[in-house]
Write a protein that holds these residues in place. Sequence first.
Motif, PDB file in Angstrom:
ATOM      1  N   GLY A  46       0.779  -1.346  -0.015  1.00 30.01           N
ATOM      2  CA  GLY A  46      -0.018   0.061  -0.049  1.00 30.01           C
ATOM      3  C   GLY A  46       0.867   1.362   0.089  1.00 30.01           C
ATOM      4  O   GLY A  46       0.376   2.372  -0.062  1.00 30.01           O
ATOM      5  N   ALA A  47       2.097   0.951  -0.285  1.00 30.83           N
ATOM      6  CA  ALA A  47       2.925   2.332  -0.233  1.00 30.83           C
ATOM      7  C   ALA A  47       3.003   3.099  -1.366  1.00 30.83           C
ATOM      8  O   ALA A  47       3.652   4.094  -1.544  1.00 30.83           O
ATOM      9  N   GLY A  48       2.339   2.651  -2.453  1.00 30.82           N
ATOM     10  CA  GLY A  48       2.515   3.197  -3.650  1.00 30.82           C
ATOM     11  C   GLY A  48       3.481   2.867  -4.725  1.00 30.82           C
ATOM     12  O   GLY A  48       3.927   3.655  -5.454  1.00 30.82           O
ATOM     13  N   LYS A  49       3.934   1.424  -4.716  1.00 34.08           N
ATOM     14  CA  LYS A  49       5.107   0.983  -5.638  1.00 34.08           C
ATOM     15  C   LYS A  49       4.574   0.937  -7.114  1.00 34.08           C
ATOM     16  O   LYS A  49       5.377   1.507  -7.962  1.00 34.08           O
ATOM     17  N   THR A  50       3.373   0.838  -7.404  1.00 35.29           N
ATOM     18  CA  THR A  50       2.966   0.622  -8.718  1.00 35.29           C
ATOM     19  C   THR A  50       2.964   2.210  -9.425  1.00 35.29           C
ATOM     20  O   THR A  50       3.365   2.560 -10.189  1.00 35.29           O
ATOM     21  N   ARG A  51       2.457   3.079  -8.554  1.00 33.14           N
ATOM     22  CA  ARG A  51       2.080   4.408  -8.697  1.00 33.14           C
ATOM     23  C   ARG A  51       3.591   4.948  -9.082  1.00 33.14           C
ATOM     24  O   ARG A  51       3.739   5.689 -10.063  1.00 33.14           O
ATOM     25  N   THR A  52       4.403   4.544  -8.318  1.00 35.32           N
ATOM     26  CA  THR A  52       5.954   5.104  -8.566  1.00 35.32           C
ATOM     27  C   THR A  52       6.580   4.672  -9.833  1.00 35.32           C
ATOM     28  O   THR A  52       7.052   5.229 -10.381  1.00 35.32           O
ATOM     29  N   LEU A  53       6.221   3.333 -10.006  1.00 36.59           N
ATOM     30  CA  LEU A  53       6.858   2.863 -11.345  1.00 36.59           C
ATOM     31  C   LEU A  53       6.289   3.688 -12.388  1.00 36.59           C
ATOM     32  O   LEU A  53       6.826   3.946 -13.624  1.00 36.59           O
ATOM     33  N   ILE A  54       4.702   3.894 -12.485  1.00 30.74           N
ATOM     34  CA  ILE A  54       4.067   4.567 -13.656  1.00 30.74           C
ATOM     35  C   ILE A  54       4.683   5.900 -13.793  1.00 30.74           C
ATOM     36  O   ILE A  54       4.832   6.244 -14.904  1.00 30.74           O
ATOM     37  N   TYR A  55       4.881   6.777 -12.576  1.00 28.62           N
ATOM     38  CA  TYR A  55       5.366   7.914 -12.623  1.00 28.62           C
ATOM     39  C   TYR A  55       6.848   8.078 -13.246  1.00 28.62           C
ATOM     40  O   TYR A  55       7.260   8.958 -13.995  1.00 28.62           O
ATOM     41  N   ARG A  56       7.490   7.082 -12.871  1.00 31.30           N
ATOM     42  CA  ARG A  56       8.901   6.654 -13.205  1.00 31.30           C
ATOM     43  C   ARG A  56       9.231   6.751 -14.750  1.00 31.30           C
ATOM     44  O   ARG A  56       9.896   7.419 -15.379  1.00 31.30           O
ATOM     45  N   PHE A  75       5.295  -9.277 -11.711  1.00 34.09           N
ATOM     46  CA  PHE A  75       5.268 -11.162 -11.502  1.00 34.09           C
ATOM     47  C   PHE A  75       3.817 -11.274 -12.088  1.00 34.09           C
ATOM     48  O   PHE A  75       3.877 -12.601 -12.491  1.00 34.09           O
ATOM     49  N   THR A  76       2.644 -10.719 -12.104  1.00 32.26           N
ATOM     50  CA  THR A  76       1.501 -11.461 -12.937  1.00 32.26           C
ATOM     51  C   THR A  76       1.009 -10.835 -13.676  1.00 32.26           C
ATOM     52  O   THR A  76       1.186  -9.486 -14.185  1.00 32.26           O
ATOM     53  N   ASN A  77       0.170 -11.522 -14.510  1.00 35.42           N
ATOM     54  CA  ASN A  77      -0.448 -10.968 -15.736  1.00 35.42           C
ATOM     55  C   ASN A  77      -1.471  -9.811 -15.209  1.00 35.42           C
ATOM     56  O   ASN A  77      -1.366  -8.835 -16.146  1.00 35.42           O
ATOM     57  N   LYS A  78      -2.008  -9.783 -14.113  1.00 34.81           N
ATOM     58  CA  LYS A  78      -3.058  -8.791 -13.937  1.00 34.81           C
ATOM     59  C   LYS A  78      -2.239  -7.513 -13.648  1.00 34.81           C
ATOM     60  O   LYS A  78      -2.658  -6.491 -14.075  1.00 34.81           O
ATOM     61  N   ALA A  79      -1.229  -7.664 -12.815  1.00 37.88           N
ATOM     62  CA  ALA A  79      -0.410  -6.452 -12.531  1.00 37.88           C
ATOM     63  C   ALA A  79       0.266  -5.799 -13.742  1.00 37.88           C
ATOM     64  O   ALA A  79       0.152  -4.788 -13.772  1.00 37.88           O
ATOM     65  N   MET A  83      -0.586  -2.269 -15.031  1.00 35.94           N
ATOM     66  CA  MET A  83       0.636  -1.010 -15.182  1.00 35.94           C
ATOM     67  C   MET A  83       0.606  -0.531 -16.662  1.00 35.94           C
ATOM     68  O   MET A  83       0.622   0.696 -16.498  1.00 35.94           O
ATOM     69  N   MET A  84       0.461  -1.091 -17.486  1.00 38.41           N
ATOM     70  CA  MET A  84       0.435  -0.837 -18.907  1.00 38.41           C
ATOM     71  C   MET A  84      -0.777   0.085 -18.998  1.00 38.41           C
ATOM     72  O   MET A  84      -0.888   1.244 -19.656  1.00 38.41           O
ATOM     73  N   ARG A  85      -2.017  -0.421 -18.681  1.00 36.71           N
ATOM     74  CA  ARG A  85      -2.867   0.637 -18.921  1.00 36.71           C
ATOM     75  C   ARG A  85      -2.906   1.984 -17.805  1.00 36.71           C
ATOM     76  O   ARG A  85      -3.258   2.867 -18.530  1.00 36.71           O
ATOM     77  N   ARG A  86      -2.285   1.802 -16.905  1.00 37.63           N
ATOM     78  CA  ARG A  86      -2.166   3.094 -16.143  1.00 37.63           C
ATOM     79  C   ARG A  86      -1.093   4.097 -16.769  1.00 37.63           C
ATOM     80  O   ARG A  86      -1.130   5.297 -16.678  1.00 37.63           O
ATOM     81  N   ASP A  94       0.253   6.800 -27.158  1.00 34.11           N
ATOM     82  CA  ASP A  94       0.738   5.438 -27.625  1.00 34.11           C
ATOM     83  C   ASP A  94       1.948   4.970 -26.966  1.00 34.11           C
ATOM     84  O   ASP A  94       2.800   5.748 -27.111  1.00 34.11           O
ATOM     85  N   ILE A  95       1.745   3.869 -26.488  1.00 35.54           N
ATOM     86  CA  ILE A  95       2.978   3.360 -25.458  1.00 35.54           C
ATOM     87  C   ILE A  95       3.257   2.023 -26.124  1.00 35.54           C
ATOM     88  O   ILE A  95       3.892   1.127 -25.511  1.00 35.54           O
ATOM     89  N   SER A  96       2.774   1.738 -27.384  1.00 38.07           N
ATOM     90  CA  SER A  96       3.010   0.338 -28.124  1.00 38.07           C
ATOM     91  C   SER A  96       4.590  -0.083 -28.025  1.00 38.07           C
ATOM     92  O   SER A  96       4.940  -1.104 -27.970  1.00 38.07           O
ATOM     93  N   ALA A  97       5.431   0.952 -27.982  1.00 35.91           N
ATOM     94  CA  ALA A  97       6.912   0.826 -28.150  1.00 35.91           C
ATOM     95  C   ALA A  97       7.233   0.224 -26.838  1.00 35.91           C
ATOM     96  O   ALA A  97       8.566  -0.150 -26.687  1.00 35.91           O
TER      97      ALA A  97
END
Length: 169
Positions: A46-56, A75-79, A83-86, A94-97
């Motif tokens: 809950g510390a915001g790791k995914t948010r941090t990665l997205i903004y990075r 690690f998971t397909n769901k994650a 992440m890619m959606r966010r 476009d983020i296809s690259a």
Amino acid sequence: MSRDDPPPPFGSPVNLQIDYARELNPQQHAAVTAVPGPALVIAGAGAGKTRTLIYRVAFLLEQGIPADRILLLTFTNKAAKEMMRRVADLLGGDISALWGGTFHSVGNRILRRHADLLGYARDFTILDREDARNLIAACLDEAEIDLKDTGFPKADVLADIFSLAINTK
């Protein structure tokens, strides 16, 4: 330079579209705006790791790093899908690259892309643990080996033995 000094810019000044300082807490902001290179970020649930990665990712793209030079793994397909959606939602483009996915899916993508260099065709098959166990069980059935009467190892045990033999050199 002390630890408290801001990192030097890693490119010419950029007109950032995102106000990172407003969007992130100080720890997230430090991780997102760190100079390029290896970084270790340790955080609890809950510390915001995914948010941090997205903004990075967004920060690197805004700095002019090409999307095809960024690798976003989880690690998971769901994650991975989340992440890619966010990232796409945050950037609105476009983020296809951008290379993103699970460790296994990206590894598979790399192996298929360079299969010929390894002496394989690009349509090779990868067996997961369950597939391997099922194949071994089918072989035992076809060979008509009665595991109870002979004390022969079960498919799971044989899979472990095969794995150990292949991975130990």
